[in-house]
Design a protein around this motif. Structure first.
Motif, mmCIF file in Angstrom:
data_model
loop_
_atom_site.group_PDB
_atom_site.id
_atom_site.type_symbol
_atom_site.label_atom_id
_atom_site.label_comp_id
_atom_site.label_asym_id
_atom_site.label_seq_id
_atom_site.Cartn_x
_atom_site.Cartn_y
_atom_site.Cartn_z
ATOM 1 N N VAL A 1 0.117 4.011 1.069
ATOM 2 C CA VAL A 1 -0.118 4.898 2.206
ATOM 3 C C VAL A 1 0.452 4.325 3.349
ATOM 4 O O VAL A 1 1.106 5.096 4.036
ATOM 5 C CB VAL A 1 -1.676 5.081 2.383
ATOM 6 C CG1 VAL A 1 -2.078 5.785 3.656
ATOM 7 C CG2 VAL A 1 -2.505 5.637 1.052
ATOM 8 N N CYS A 2 0.009 3.006 3.849
ATOM 9 C CA CYS A 2 0.686 2.306 5.162
ATOM 10 C C CYS A 2 1.688 1.422 4.959
ATOM 11 O O CYS A 2 2.398 1.153 6.003
ATOM 12 C CB CYS A 2 -0.476 1.895 5.788
ATOM 13 S SG CYS A 2 -1.067 0.103 4.997
ATOM 14 N N CYS B 1 -6.710 1.530 4.196
ATOM 15 C CA CYS B 1 -6.689 2.716 4.244
ATOM 16 C C CYS B 1 -7.529 3.539 3.021
ATOM 17 O O CYS B 1 -8.298 4.625 3.411
ATOM 18 C CB CYS B 1 -5.255 2.973 3.428
ATOM 19 S SG CYS B 1 -3.947 2.384 4.392
ATOM 20 N N PRO C 1 -2.894 11.345 3.707
ATOM 21 C CA PRO C 1 -2.438 10.325 2.783
ATOM 22 C C PRO C 1 -2.994 10.457 1.469
ATOM 23 O O PRO C 1 -2.226 10.361 0.561
ATOM 24 C CB PRO C 1 -3.394 9.119 3.158
ATOM 25 C CG PRO C 1 -3.352 9.543 4.651
ATOM 26 C CD PRO C 1 -3.629 11.046 4.913
ATOM 27 N N CYS D 1 0.869 -1.138 0.020
ATOM 28 C CA CYS D 1 0.174 -0.003 0.023
ATOM 29 C C CYS D 1 0.882 1.329 -0.160
ATOM 30 O O CYS D 1 1.915 1.340 0.666
ATOM 31 C CB CYS D 1 -0.783 -0.075 1.318
ATOM 32 S SG CYS D 1 -1.959 1.580 1.358
#
Length: 120
Positions: free
Chosen positions: A27-28, A43, A86, A25
């Motif tokens: 984002v994370c 997310c 994000p 991912c």
């Protein structure tokens, strides 16, 4: 025979690539099952999604493109808040780092937005 060999080699290449560089991912950093999404379900579900159009100045919801609050404001149809970290990072990664998978993650966010638009 040639087509079958290409299919086997393509699958082997994908397996090796995923083993060395697992899809994560943007984002994370969590592992994602579908490498084409760019964002994990967690997310994506946490990303705040707007439910319609709104005034660019006061953020008041503006159904059917009506200007009711500010004559100099714009009617905005943004999928999410650009100040949400994000989303800001995804835009930055896509625009400046040329990470194409960021575009897929943003497309997933936009798809959620388009499904949620409520025109009054």
């Amino acid at each position: 025979m040639h087509l079958k060999l290409n299919t086997i080699l393509g699958a082997a290449k994908n397996w090796v690539t995923d083993a060395l560089f697992p899809p994560v991912c943007l984002v994370c950093g969590a592992y994602i099952h579908d490498p084409k999404t760019g964002i994990c379900d967690n997310c994506l579900s946490k990303t705040p999604i707007n439910t319609g159009f709104f005034c660019s100045l006061c953020k008041a919801r503006r159904p059917n493109f009506q200007k009711l609050c500010h004559s100099d404001g714009l009617i905005v149809g943004a999928a999410s808040d650009y100040n949400y970290e994000p989303v800001k990072n995804l835009i930055w990664q896509t625009k400046f780092k040329k990470i194409k998978l960021g575009a897929m993650a943003l497309a997933n966010i936009m798809a959620r937005y388009l499904k949620s638009i409520q025109l009054d």
